[in-house]
Enzyme design. Structure first.
Site, mmCIF file in Angstrom:
data_model
loop_
_atom_site.group_PDB
_atom_site.id
_atom_site.type_symbol
_atom_site.label_atom_id
_atom_site.label_comp_id
_atom_site.label_asym_id
_atom_site.label_seq_id
_atom_site.Cartn_x
_atom_site.Cartn_y
_atom_site.Cartn_z
ATOM 1 C CG ASP A 299 46.454 -29.052 -75.185
ATOM 2 O OD1 ASP A 299 47.772 -28.145 -75.098
ATOM 3 O OD2 ASP A 299 45.604 -28.577 -75.711
ATOM 4 C CG HIS B 42 45.276 -25.270 -78.981
ATOM 5 N ND1 HIS B 42 45.939 -24.682 -78.284
ATOM 6 C CD2 HIS B 42 44.856 -26.532 -78.533
ATOM 7 C CE1 HIS B 42 46.309 -25.386 -77.218
ATOM 8 N NE2 HIS B 42 45.728 -26.592 -77.501
ATOM 9 C CB CYS C 63 49.268 -24.026 -77.520
ATOM 10 S SG CYS C 63 48.848 -22.943 -79.191
#
Length: 258
Positions: free
Chosen positions: A123, A108, A70
């Site tokens: 995302d 995250h 991420c």
């Protein structure tokens, strides 16, 4: 060097430069299908969450197609959207497992896009299963490829929940609407450096985490556990054979996956 045209071509979106929800959906979905989540990239790139070399990361993760986490993929996607003219805000989330392991709420990394009076969650750096297309910030239940999603108010935080056709609601991650800065992940960076330095155990596949989006769902390999979601129907199995495990990792990370 980071290049918008090369980026768009690599994810199958050459010429898709509009600033509208149809284009955002295509960019998001096609990015997930073209570029895998690959936790192993932290091993060869080093743990750099704050002072990330975006040009080098772009070459490795996108152009070479190795994928990333991420911290790499969502940061690059944010730059792409910003250069195209989207209004992008950095957000922080915490998964149940990540919060338990690190004790941090800033775990995250993902984004919110403001577009035509609405807010959308984007995302492209979560291994899955999660939303394949941008998710509207609303109280309503939303459906994508056989799965349902909802945002649930939990007081100080919002929980993103998901369920398949025959599964119960489960939390993907929790977050707040607070805008973040890259420097907010410095503590997470330090935590990961300590974890990697302390990990002297055997490399037997336990630490593998990779994911890929299909045309009708997603596939995730976590350690030896392989989960596929197709049209909302989930199937899980444990990979015990080492050769099969290695073939599956290679396939998930290859351009030929499908």
């Amino acid at each position: 060097m980071f290049d918008v045209d090369r980026y768009l071509a690599r994810i199958g979106c050459a010429g898709e430069t509009g600033v509208d929800i149809a284009t955002l959906r295509k960019l998001h979905r096609d990015h997930l299908m073209a570029i895998p989540y690959n936790g192993a990239t932290q091993d060869f790139a080093g743990v750099r969450l704050v002072d990330l070399d975006e040009d080098a990361t772009f070459e490795t993760c996108v152009i070479q197609g190795r994928g990333g986490t991420c911290f790499q993929l969502n940061r690059l996607f944010s730059r792409l959207l910003t250069e195209l003219g989207y209004d992008v805000t950095l957000l922080a989330a915490s998964t149940a497992e990540g919060r338990e392991a690190s004790g941090l709420d800033v775990e995250h990394m993902f984004h919110r896009v403001a577009l035509d009076g609405a807010d959308w969650l984007v995302d492209v750096g979560y291994p899955g299963p999660s939303y394949v297309e941008p998710l509207l910030v609303t109280d309503a239940v939303q459906s994508q490829y056989g799965c349902q999603y909802r945002l649930v108010d939990r007081g100080s935080r919002t929980a993103l929940q998901r369920r398949g056709r025959i599964t119960r609601w489960s939390v993907v991650y929790t977050f707040t609407p607070e805008a973040r800065q890259w420097s907010d992940w410095k503590e997470m960076e330090e935590f990961l450096v300590r974890e990697i330095a302390a990990d002297t155990g055997p490399r037997d596949g336990r630490n593998i985490l990779c994911g890929r989006t299909l045309d009708n769902g997603q596939a995730v390999l976590k350690g030896r556990r392989y989960l596929t979601v197709r049209d909302g129907r989930e199937e899980t199995r444990t990979i015990t054979d080492d050769d099969e495990h290695q073939r599956l990792v290679s396939h998930l990370l290859s351009d030929a996956f499908g």
